[in-house]
Design a protein around this motif. Structure first.
Motif, PDB file in Angstrom:
ATOM      1  N   ASP A 162     -12.692  -8.328   5.947  1.00  0.00           N
ATOM      2  CA  ASP A 162     -12.364  -9.669   6.432  1.00  0.00           C
ATOM      3  C   ASP A 162     -11.644 -10.411   5.305  1.00  0.00           C
ATOM      4  O   ASP A 162     -12.254 -11.049   4.461  1.00  0.00           O
ATOM      5  CB  ASP A 162     -13.638 -10.416   6.854  1.00  0.00           C
ATOM      6  CG  ASP A 162     -13.332 -11.680   7.629  1.00  0.00           C
ATOM      7  OD1 ASP A 162     -12.275 -12.287   7.366  1.00  0.00           O
ATOM      8  OD2 ASP A 162     -14.145 -12.071   8.495  1.00  0.00           O
ATOM      9  N   TRP A 163     -10.330 -10.300   5.329  1.00  0.00           N
ATOM     10  CA  TRP A 163      -9.538 -10.885   4.243  1.00  0.00           C
ATOM     11  C   TRP A 163      -9.641 -12.402   4.215  1.00  0.00           C
ATOM     12  O   TRP A 163      -9.469 -13.025   3.155  1.00  0.00           O
ATOM     13  CB  TRP A 163      -8.072 -10.451   4.375  1.00  0.00           C
ATOM     14  CG  TRP A 163      -7.881  -8.983   4.194  1.00  0.00           C
ATOM     15  CD1 TRP A 163      -7.516  -8.063   5.134  1.00  0.00           C
ATOM     16  CD2 TRP A 163      -8.068  -8.230   2.977  1.00  0.00           C
ATOM     17  NE1 TRP A 163      -7.459  -6.797   4.599  1.00  0.00           N
ATOM     18  CE2 TRP A 163      -7.784  -6.874   3.270  1.00  0.00           C
ATOM     19  CE3 TRP A 163      -8.439  -8.577   1.674  1.00  0.00           C
ATOM     20  CZ2 TRP A 163      -7.871  -5.873   2.314  1.00  0.00           C
ATOM     21  CZ3 TRP A 163      -8.531  -7.582   0.711  1.00  0.00           C
ATOM     22  CH2 TRP A 163      -8.244  -6.246   1.033  1.00  0.00           C
ATOM     23  N   ASP A 164      -9.909 -13.013   5.368  1.00  0.00           N
ATOM     24  CA  ASP A 164     -10.083 -14.466   5.390  1.00  0.00           C
ATOM     25  C   ASP A 164     -11.243 -14.881   4.488  1.00  0.00           C
ATOM     26  O   ASP A 164     -11.155 -15.862   3.743  1.00  0.00           O
ATOM     27  CB  ASP A 164     -10.333 -14.960   6.820  1.00  0.00           C
ATOM     28  CG  ASP A 164      -9.047 -15.070   7.615  1.00  0.00           C
ATOM     29  OD1 ASP A 164      -8.010 -15.395   7.018  1.00  0.00           O
ATOM     30  OD2 ASP A 164      -9.075 -14.816   8.829  1.00  0.00           O
ATOM     31  N   GLY A 181     -12.324  -3.757   9.748  1.00  0.00           N
ATOM     32  CA  GLY A 181     -11.855  -3.742   8.368  1.00  0.00           C
ATOM     33  C   GLY A 181     -12.411  -4.862   7.510  1.00  0.00           C
ATOM     34  O   GLY A 181     -13.314  -5.600   7.900  1.00  0.00           O
ATOM     35  N   SER A 222      -7.411   4.337   6.907  1.00  0.00           N
ATOM     36  CA  SER A 222      -6.924   3.236   6.072  1.00  0.00           C
ATOM     37  C   SER A 222      -6.492   2.059   6.933  1.00  0.00           C
ATOM     38  O   SER A 222      -6.661   0.893   6.537  1.00  0.00           O
ATOM     39  CB  SER A 222      -5.754   3.712   5.204  1.00  0.00           C
ATOM     40  OG  SER A 222      -4.674   4.142   6.016  1.00  0.00           O
ATOM     41  N   GLU A 223      -5.970   2.333   8.118  1.00  0.00           N
ATOM     42  CA  GLU A 223      -5.575   1.251   9.022  1.00  0.00           C
ATOM     43  C   GLU A 223      -6.799   0.472   9.489  1.00  0.00           C
ATOM     44  O   GLU A 223      -6.775  -0.764   9.573  1.00  0.00           O
ATOM     45  CB  GLU A 223      -4.832   1.819  10.229  1.00  0.00           C
ATOM     46  CG  GLU A 223      -4.292   0.742  11.154  1.00  0.00           C
ATOM     47  CD  GLU A 223      -3.411   1.307  12.258  1.00  0.00           C
ATOM     48  OE1 GLU A 223      -3.116   0.566  13.209  1.00  0.00           O
ATOM     49  OE2 GLU A 223      -3.034   2.488  12.158  1.00  0.00           O
ATOM     50  N   ASP A 224      -7.893   1.191   9.785  1.00  0.00           N
ATOM     51  CA  ASP A 224      -9.140   0.526  10.183  1.00  0.00           C
ATOM     52  C   ASP A 224      -9.671  -0.358   9.059  1.00  0.00           C
ATOM     53  O   ASP A 224     -10.189  -1.452   9.309  1.00  0.00           O
ATOM     54  CB  ASP A 224     -10.217   1.560  10.539  1.00  0.00           C
ATOM     55  CG  ASP A 224      -9.859   2.395  11.751  1.00  0.00           C
ATOM     56  OD1 ASP A 224      -9.227   1.851  12.667  1.00  0.00           O
ATOM     57  OD2 ASP A 224     -10.205   3.594  11.764  1.00  0.00           O
ATOM     58  N   PHE A 276      -7.963  -1.678   6.290  1.00  0.00           N
ATOM     59  CA  PHE A 276      -7.137  -2.743   5.729  1.00  0.00           C
ATOM     60  C   PHE A 276      -6.461  -3.648   6.761  1.00  0.00           C
ATOM     61  O   PHE A 276      -6.035  -4.752   6.422  1.00  0.00           O
ATOM     62  CB  PHE A 276      -6.062  -2.140   4.812  1.00  0.00           C
ATOM     63  CG  PHE A 276      -6.632  -1.417   3.626  1.00  0.00           C
ATOM     64  CD1 PHE A 276      -7.303  -2.114   2.637  1.00  0.00           C
ATOM     65  CD2 PHE A 276      -6.508  -0.039   3.504  1.00  0.00           C
ATOM     66  CE1 PHE A 276      -7.842  -1.456   1.535  1.00  0.00           C
ATOM     67  CE2 PHE A 276      -7.036   0.625   2.408  1.00  0.00           C
ATOM     68  CZ  PHE A 276      -7.708  -0.079   1.420  1.00  0.00           C
ATOM     69  N   TYR A 277      -6.383  -3.196   8.032  1.00  0.00           N
ATOM     70  CA  TYR A 277      -5.613  -3.974   8.999  1.00  0.00           C
ATOM     71  C   TYR A 277      -6.381  -4.361  10.257  1.00  0.00           C
ATOM     72  O   TYR A 277      -5.937  -5.224  10.999  1.00  0.00           O
ATOM     73  CB  TYR A 277      -4.358  -3.186   9.422  1.00  0.00           C
ATOM     74  CG  TYR A 277      -3.479  -2.814   8.261  1.00  0.00           C
ATOM     75  CD1 TYR A 277      -2.701  -3.779   7.610  1.00  0.00           C
ATOM     76  CD2 TYR A 277      -3.423  -1.508   7.777  1.00  0.00           C
ATOM     77  CE1 TYR A 277      -1.904  -3.444   6.535  1.00  0.00           C
ATOM     78  CE2 TYR A 277      -2.621  -1.169   6.701  1.00  0.00           C
ATOM     79  CZ  TYR A 277      -1.866  -2.144   6.090  1.00  0.00           C
ATOM     80  OH  TYR A 277      -1.073  -1.821   5.014  1.00  0.00           O
ATOM     81  N   SER A 278      -7.532  -3.755  10.499  1.00  0.00           N
ATOM     82  CA  SER A 278      -8.263  -4.042  11.725  1.00  0.00           C
ATOM     83  C   SER A 278      -9.141  -5.278  11.561  1.00  0.00           C
ATOM     84  O   SER A 278      -9.917  -5.381  10.609  1.00  0.00           O
ATOM     85  CB  SER A 278      -9.133  -2.846  12.131  1.00  0.00           C
ATOM     86  OG  SER A 278      -9.976  -3.198  13.211  1.00  0.00           O
ATOM     87  N   HIS A 279      -9.039  -6.205  12.525  1.00  0.00           N
ATOM     88  CA  HIS A 279      -9.861  -7.411  12.495  1.00  0.00           C
ATOM     89  C   HIS A 279     -11.318  -7.096  12.823  1.00  0.00           C
ATOM     90  O   HIS A 279     -12.232  -7.777  12.364  1.00  0.00           O
ATOM     91  CB  HIS A 279      -9.320  -8.434  13.493  1.00  0.00           C
ATOM     92  CG  HIS A 279      -9.998  -9.760  13.429  1.00  0.00           C
ATOM     93  ND1 HIS A 279      -9.882 -10.609  12.347  1.00  0.00           N
ATOM     94  CD2 HIS A 279     -10.826 -10.391  14.305  1.00  0.00           C
ATOM     95  CE1 HIS A 279     -10.590 -11.697  12.563  1.00  0.00           C
ATOM     96  NE2 HIS A 279     -11.181 -11.587  13.737  1.00  0.00           N
TER      97      HIS A 279
END
Length: 431
Positions: free
Chosen positions: A55-57, A53, A43-45, A47-50
């Protein structure tokens, strides 16, 4: 073992998307769930890994601009531009297409290409409705123009932003080195339009006469709201152009602009939320996770590394290999994660080249390959996916193969045009 799972899931998902037997959003989310369930990503990979994960941008840039477009639609400005374009082209569908392609290409150089297609697609749908012609060829042509035109500047295409951060190349460097080949690409694209979309330009003369009789000024429904939208959009565009100086990401600029516009226009959620392409956003999320699995297991890195080793240390060979491999893989994987994975390899290769011009040629080859290669398939670039989603919601779906057949031709022609450009400019003329 994990690499086999990641590759297997991605290939299976790609085949299902290409055959269109299952909705692409369902395929992407199922594939994402499988790589997480098999332990390829945590889940860290996700939701949080640039690197691996979501790309929230990209997701929130799309969300913000979709909300802005939803509010802007209420002003009637899209109808205004549609009538204006049709009248300037004297009702000729081919001339309308050329005009919209040129507008898209120019706008994509100063905005990111996703924002551009979000703004131009509603205009296209309306003008095609007025002329009673299918919007599909027009939308596809605009995607091609957005990916080629976006290559001209640092901010026009997401891969360019990644390359600039890894290479130290400036906004002016991109203008000087990328604008000429992007301009040539657009000229060639315009010349190809009558052949690419042969048979798509027949229009009823009666519809043409109706359009020419329209007054575009009557299309504006709310002048006060139009002024508010204009001010907010100007601020958003300024934020996009100056994001490197302001140290504010385009996604944040888009969200702030959306929030400000909703507040000033006193819009209710029911008035702008229908414009949000939720299926497109979820598809992107799933696609990012599946590609992240390929990055996490080293698959993309090994492919890029193998391509780099195959050059044998020759700068010209390295430049051409990077160009063609980037065009191919960017069209298959999506050019954003591919560029992120390939950038360290290009940096390593460029450090071993004494001539600065030839060293930078590797970066320009990566930028051209990633940007132009985004036209190769229906999922090669973010703009492609967004436009296909808009087309589906407007009941004029674009099939994977309909896009890819034409995209492959455009990619082949523009990349083959770029090869002599790189050779002549950096290895013959040396600048």
């Amino acid at each position: 073992m994990m690499a086999v799972v990641a590759v297997g899931v991605f290939i299976a998902a790609y085949v299902l998307i290409a055959t269109e037997r299952v909705p692409k959003t369902v395929v992407a989310l199922t594939g994402a769930a499988m790589v997480v369930a098999f332990g390829v990503l945590s889940s860290e990979d996700v939701f949080y890994s640039h690197e691996t994960g979501i790309d929230w941008d990209v997701i929130f840039l799309l969300l913000g601009m979709m909300i802005i477009v939803g509010v802007l639609r209420r002003t009637g400005v899209f109808e205004y531009v549609a009538i204006w374009a049709a009248k300037r082209a004297k009702g000729s569908p081919l001339k309308v297409m050329v005009l919209l392609v040129l507008i898209t290409a120019l706008a994509s150089a100063f905005l990111d290409n996703v924002t551009t297609v979000l703004l131009i697609a509603p205009v296209t749908l309306l003008v095609c409705e007025r002329l009673d012609v299918s919007p599909v060829p027009f939308l596809i042509a605009e995607v091609f123009a957005s990916n080629i035109g976006g290559a001209a500047t640092l901010i026009g295409d997401p891969p360019n932003i990644i390359i600039a951060s890894r290479s130290g190349l400036s906004f002016n460097d991109f203008l000087i080195h990328m604008t000429p080949i992007a301009g040539l690409g657009i000229i060639v694209l315009v010349a190809m339009l009558p052949l690419l979309f042969r048979g798509s330009f027949t229009v009823d003369p009666a519809r043409t006469a109706e359009v020419m009789a329209l007054d575009e000024r009557e299309a504006i429904k709310d002048r006060r709201l139009l002024i508010i939208c204009g001010i907010v959009l100007a601020l958003v565009f300024a934020g996009f152009i100056g994001h490197a100086v302001l140290h504010v990401e385009p996604s944040v600029v888009a969200l702030i602009g959306a929030g400000l516009l909703v507040l000033l226009s006193r819009s209710r959620p029911a008035e702008f939320m229908p414009s949000v392409e939720w299926e497109t956003l979820l598809f992107f999320a799933g696609l990012f996770i599946m590609v992240g699995a390929l990055v996490q297991t080293g698959v993309i890195g090994r492919l890029a590394d193998a391509a780099a080793r195959a050059t044998g240390g020759d700068p010209l060979t390295a430049t051409m290999l990077i160009l063609f491999v980037s065009a191919l893989l960017s069209g298959i994987v999506d050019n954003i994660p591919y560029t992120a994975a390939m950038s360290p390899i290009v940096a390593q290769l460029s450090h071993g080249i004494e001539d600065p011009s030839q060293a930078n040629a590797l970066w320009w080859a990566l930028a051209i390959g990633a940007d132009f290669g985004g036209n190769l398939t229906a999922i090669g670039a973010s703009a492609n996916v967004v436009v296909i989603g808009i087309a589906a919601r407007s009941a004029t779906p674009i099939s994977f193969w309909e896009f890819t057949r034409k995209g492959a031709v455009v990619t082949a022609v523009t990349v083959l045009l770029a090869a002599p450009y790189l050779w002549l400019r950096y290895f013959v003329l040396g600048h």
